[in-house]
Structures are given as C-alpha cells and as structure tokens.
Design an enzyme around this catalytic site. Structure first.
Site, mmCIF file in Angstrom:
data_model
loop_
_atom_site.group_PDB
_atom_site.id
_atom_site.type_symbol
_atom_site.label_atom_id
_atom_site.label_comp_id
_atom_site.label_asym_id
_atom_site.label_seq_id
_atom_site.Cartn_x
_atom_site.Cartn_y
_atom_site.Cartn_z
ATOM 1 N N SER A 35 7.284 33.396 -20.750
ATOM 2 C CA SER A 35 6.907 32.636 -21.943
ATOM 3 C C SER A 35 6.362 31.250 -21.638
ATOM 4 O O SER A 35 5.744 30.623 -22.498
ATOM 5 C CB SER A 35 8.106 32.516 -22.893
ATOM 6 O OG SER A 35 9.100 31.665 -22.351
ATOM 7 N N LYS A 89 11.313 25.734 -23.436
ATOM 8 C CA LYS A 89 10.008 25.672 -24.097
ATOM 9 C C LYS A 89 9.469 24.246 -23.996
ATOM 10 O O LYS A 89 10.150 23.330 -23.542
ATOM 11 C CB LYS A 89 10.118 26.064 -25.578
ATOM 12 C CG LYS A 89 10.800 27.385 -25.865
ATOM 13 C CD LYS A 89 9.987 28.583 -25.418
ATOM 14 C CE LYS A 89 10.727 29.897 -25.697
ATOM 15 N NZ LYS A 89 10.032 31.075 -25.127
#
Length: 222
Positions: A35, A89
């Site tokens: 990701s 993230k």
C-alpha cells in the site's frame, strides 16, 4: 528466588529498560503489504519515532505530553479507528484542511496538488501477475514524495470534499489504487497515532526467497 533476582539484576534492568524504550521512545514496524509502494516495499522494516508527536503512558493511548505536531507528508504508524489494525500511511491533510480527490488528483483546501515526472513501469500484483503502474512525484505543500497509480485496477479515485476535524488526520497510501486508507476507514484521531516512520532499518525481498535488499538498509523515508 531472591538469589536468582540478585544474580540476574543487570539482565532484568536491561530487559525492563529495553521494553520501556520500545513502548515509549522508539519502535520498528515491518511492511506487510504494497500500500505504500514505491516509497516502502513489502519486506521493509522501518524505524518509528514514538516521541515524534506525543509521550504516551506505555501500553496505552494516553498522552502525557505533546512533543510535536504531525505535518503533511509525514509517514505515520497508527491504529485503525475501524478495527484497531496497525497501519502505515502518509498524512495528507491536518485539522481544518478540506481534502478531496478527483480522478486521482488530490486537492488540499481547494488547490490541486502538482504531479511531476510521470513514468510507466510494470508493477507486481502477486502470484506472478503484473499490471501497469504510473509513478509520479506528488508535491504536497512543503513536501515532495513518490506515488503511483494503477490504471488497470478498479479503485476509488474520487472522494470529498471532507473537512478534517480537530485533533484528527487524513491519510492516504502512496500506492493510491491499492490502499485501505482514510477513504475507507475515515479520519484518524490523534490519540491513535503511534509515531513517525523515518528510516528503513532493514529490507528483504519477500517475493524473492527473502534475499536481503542491502541498498535499502538505512534509507531515509521521503
């Protein structure tokens, strides 16, 4: 038992001190998914500064002292507000920001973010599969970093506008079309932030017989 504690006192002090250091000061975090590609790869292990934003009571989310402010562009470890999963993230919007996305172009406070130097590469999807990826440099306010898009993959490329509430943050994965981020889990309250990832400690190619990627050892996370 008393003699055992006495004979092993130095070792016990080391273990307790090391445990406190990892729980309150610094930590490491393995990267299990793609990701954050191309910035971080599966098999990377990143160093995490737990004191970047708050000094917390160990094993809790209770902040005893604020030590810094999260900034756009930071790569952050946090606990998902949806299910408690530990995630990594990139922070793209801070409290008070209005954030939106149109056709994979990020907008901060109504202004489109610049994307430069696009290039087309082949991106692995696992099990020997490949897809086309477009990589570019995203210029967040005050911070430039790499992102990539997967035009052949079904993904959520539009959202918002969303106003980020007080003491909350909006996160996206650098691999924009393959990331379960704030588009799906919502904004993340500050008390769920664990720390800021700043360097790659070590790296192994998990799809290539776990061979070490020495060129990534000690690399700074942009």
């Amino acid at each position: 038992m008393k003699h055992w504690f006495k004979d092993n006192r130095n070792f016990l002090i080391f273990v307790i001190g090391f445990g406190f250091f990892r729980l309150a000061v610094a930590d490491w975090n393995p990267i299990p998914s793609g990701s954050m590609r191309p910035s971080l790869l599966e098999g990377d292990v990143v160093l995490v500064n737990r004191l970047a934003y708050d000094f917390k009571l160990p094993l809790t989310d209770v902040s005893l002292l604020k030590t810094g402010e999260p900034e756009r562009g930071d790569v952050v470890i946090f606990m998902s507000p949806k299910d408690g999963t530990r995630l990594i993230k990139r922070l793209v919007a801070v409290p008070g920001d209005t954030v939106a996305m149109r056709a994979n172009v990020l907008y901060i406070n109504g202004v489109a973010v610049d994307y430069r130097a696009p290039s087309v590469v082949s991106e692995p999807l696992g099990e020997g599969r490949q897809t086309t990826a477009v990589r570019s440099t995203e210029l967040l306010p005050g911070r430039a970093h790499a992102v990539q898009f997967l035009p052949e993959v079904l993904a959520r490329r539009d959202f918002g506008p969303t106003i980020v509430p007080a003491d909350s943050y909006f996160f996206l994965g650098d691999n924009r079309d393959n990331s379960a981020d704030s588009r799906f889990i919502g904004v993340v309250p500050r008390h769920l932030l664990v720390g800021r990832a700043h360097h790659v400690l070590a790296s192994a190619d998990i799809q290539g017989h776990w061979l070490p990627r020495f060129d990534r050892f000690g690399a700074r996370i942009e």
